[in-house]
Write a protein that holds these residues in place. Structure first.
Motif, short mmCIF file in Angstrom:
data_model
loop_
_atom_site.label_atom_id
_atom_site.label_comp_id
_atom_site.label_asym_id
_atom_site.label_seq_id
_atom_site.Cartn_x
_atom_site.Cartn_y
_atom_site.Cartn_z
N ASP A 3 1.05 5.46 0.19
CA ASP A 3 0.25 6.57 0.70
C ASP A 3 -0.10 7.57 -0.40
N LEU A 37 -8.41 -0.06 4.68
CA LEU A 37 -7.74 1.13 4.15
C LEU A 37 -8.70 2.27 3.89
N ILE A 65 -6.54 5.46 -2.79
CA ILE A 65 -5.87 4.21 -2.44
C ILE A 65 -4.98 3.75 -3.59
N HIS A 108 0.86 -1.19 0.00
CA HIS A 108 0.00 0.00 0.00
C HIS A 108 0.89 1.23 0.00
#
Length: 264
Positions: free
Chosen positions: A144, A262, A175, A142
């Protein structure tokens, strides 16, 4: 980071002093130091091969072997992996003593032999590896943000191609997810590149490393998981679309565990 490592890096910077020849990527007292050395080496036909050697010296180096990554636009991924394996073999002979310069000298002297040997055993390796999924791993990251999105995306595509990784770079609103599949060694090399390379820019427009990446999952591929055949960049307008992408690859559980949180 040990005093020996500091002294060795200082010596390397003095030896490889041309622009771009020696670049420190990361340094800390808790994680050691990562740096890149770029050298030109003669290949089989006496043509120049530009090698990028990435070294990570752990805090207890040289009592512990360094991590090494090898990249070159003029060599195949298999050849780069063979060079890396040979360097690690040589590193074991120098355990407990500064070794990076010796390893660089070794590859300058023996690259031709490694490439020649690599070509000889290539067919055997292909035959042995065909039809097996041993060592195939999956990584879910993931990010940012991406300030320099076009450059960042191009860099991720290049790394995936060089390391023969397949998967998806996925955008869903704010995301950003990277899902990769491939050899475990290539997955680990990708992580090193992602953590130590200047892939983005900061708020002032200056090149910077990725400091806000999260490893959501790193695991071996199971029988119910489908293999991606390519690496693609995809954008999704709704969470349901993103979910379908995961489910189509047999990754419903992975999605449920890591993606919905998320959005909270």
């Amino acid at each position: 980071m040990s005093e020996l490592a500091r002294e060795e890096l200082s010596a390397l910077a003095a030896i490889y002093c041309e622009p771009g020849a020696c670049e420190v990527l990361a340094a800390s007292e808790t994680h050691g130091i990562s740096f890149r050395i770029q050298i030109s080496v003669k290949e089989l036909l006496d043509t120049d091969v530009l090698l990028n050697l990435l070294f990570h010296l752990p805090v207890n180096y040289p009592s512990t072997l360094p991590d090494i990554s090898v990249n070159s636009d003029q060599l195949t991924r298999a050849q780069c992996m063979d060079v890396k394996d040979k360097l690690l073999e040589q590193a074991k002979k120098h355990l407990s003593e500064p070794m990076v310069h010796d390893l660089i000298l070794w590859v300058q002297q023996h690259l031709k032999d490694v490439i020649k040997q690599s070509a000889t055993v290539c067919n055997e390796k292909t035959a042995l590896s065909k039809g097996t999924e041993d060592g195939i791993w999956m990584l879910l990251l993931h990010l940012d943000h991406m300030r320099a999105k076009a450059k960042y995306v191009k860099t991720v595509e290049k790394w995936a191609s060089n390391l023969r990784l397949t998967g998806r770079l996925m955008f869903m609103g704010k995301i950003i997810l990277i899902l990769l599949q491939g050899d475990r060694s290539s997955i680990k090399e990708y992580l090193i590149l992602q953590k130590t390379s200047k892939v983005d820019v900061d708020s002032g427009g200056k090149k910077c490393k990725e400091k806000m990446m999260s490893v959501l999952c790193e695991t071996e591929i199971q029988s119910q998981h489908k293999r991606f055949q390519t690496f693609e960049i995809k954008e999704y307008s709704a969470l349901e679309e993103l979910q379908k992408e995961f489910e189509a690859a047999g990754l419903k559980t992975l999605f449920s565990e890591f993606v919905p949180p998320l959005f909270k």
